[in-house]
Design a protein around this motif. Structure first.
Motif: not given
Length: 259
Positions: A5, A8, A12, A29, A36, A78
């Motif tokens: 991610t 997102e 997500l 991430d 997120t 995502a």
């Protein structure tokens, strides 16, 4: 399973909601500034932060993080939704035993602003998305995403595609992302030429050269050869977007050759 991610928060929740109960989720991430990470934690996912090193290296980071915790990792982005039928296939072919393969190549269906594209992208396109933790490593292949797996590696193909919502109407956001991908593809071309781990598609891409002729050829490939005109307005839009992407790569290459 692992989800990569970066900002997102809008996509997500749908991705996580499509994962059946009982599947542990790792979200890696690369430095989101939106919600997120909080969305992932609230959904019960484990969250790790790793600054973006490229697709192949980030997937290897996921494999390393799962070592000792899981035998397999399913990679989901995502903006992708894996259907229930895929998880049924997964339970039958992987979860129930020790199969004689290390990687599963999974096809995708691209969704343009809500409409599935059946022709323009040039199906079938498979991606190595299910990997055995102890035996698989990803390597760059010079095509922007770097989703090649290092050999030797026993591979099979899954017949059930996932939906990739690659474009949601935000053209400016799509263009910003693909300018970055174009820079990555151009800058990684020389490094990819030094590795033996190159897919057949990447090899064809390299043999085709990098002249300006590739720009109209990209249009003809998607719209005429693959029948993108049969996808209607969405097929034309997809074709124009990736023709622009080809032109962006050509422009970056020329800029890089200037003294």
């Amino acid at each position: 399973m692992a989800i990569l991610t970066l900002n997102e928060a809008g996509r997500l929740p749908a991705c996580l909601a499509a994962v059946p109960p009982g599947y542990p989720v790792l979200v890696v991430d690369s430095g989101s500034t939106d919600a997120t990470a909080d969305i992932a934690r609230n959904a019960g996912a484990r969250v790790l932060v790793n600054p973006w090193p490229g697709y192949a290296a980030q997937r290897n980071f996921c494999l390393d993080a799962c070592r000792g915790l899981a035998d397999w990792v399913l990679f989901i982005d995502a903006d992708e939704i894996f259907p229930p039928a895929f998880f049924d296939w997964l339970d039958r072919n992987v979860s129930a035993g020790a199969p004689g393969f290390d990687v599963v190549q999974i096809p995708s269906v691209l969704i343009w602003d809500g409409q599935p594209l059946r022709h323009a992208p040039g199906y079938p396109i498979h991606h190595p998305r299910l990997a055995r933790v102890e035996t698989v490593r990803f390597v760059p292949n010079g095509t922007g995403h770097g989703e090649t797996v290092a050999e030797p590696c026993r591979q099979i193909r899954c017949p059930i595609p996932y939906d990739h919502f690659f474009y949601d109407g935000d053209l400016a956001g799509w263009m910003r992302k693909h300018i970055g991908l174009a820079r990555q593809e151009v800058s990684s071309a020389e490094a990819a030429g030094k590795t033996a781990h190159v897919t057949f598609r990447a090899l064809l891409n390299r043999l085709a050269g990098c002249g300006a002729w590739r720009i109209p050829a990209r249009f003809l490939y998607h719209y005429v050869c693959q029948g993108g005109f049969r996808d209607g307005r969405a097929g034309l839009a997809y074709t124009l977007m990736y023709t622009w992407y080809e032109a962006t790569k050509w422009t970056l290459r020329r800029a890089g050759r200037r003294p």
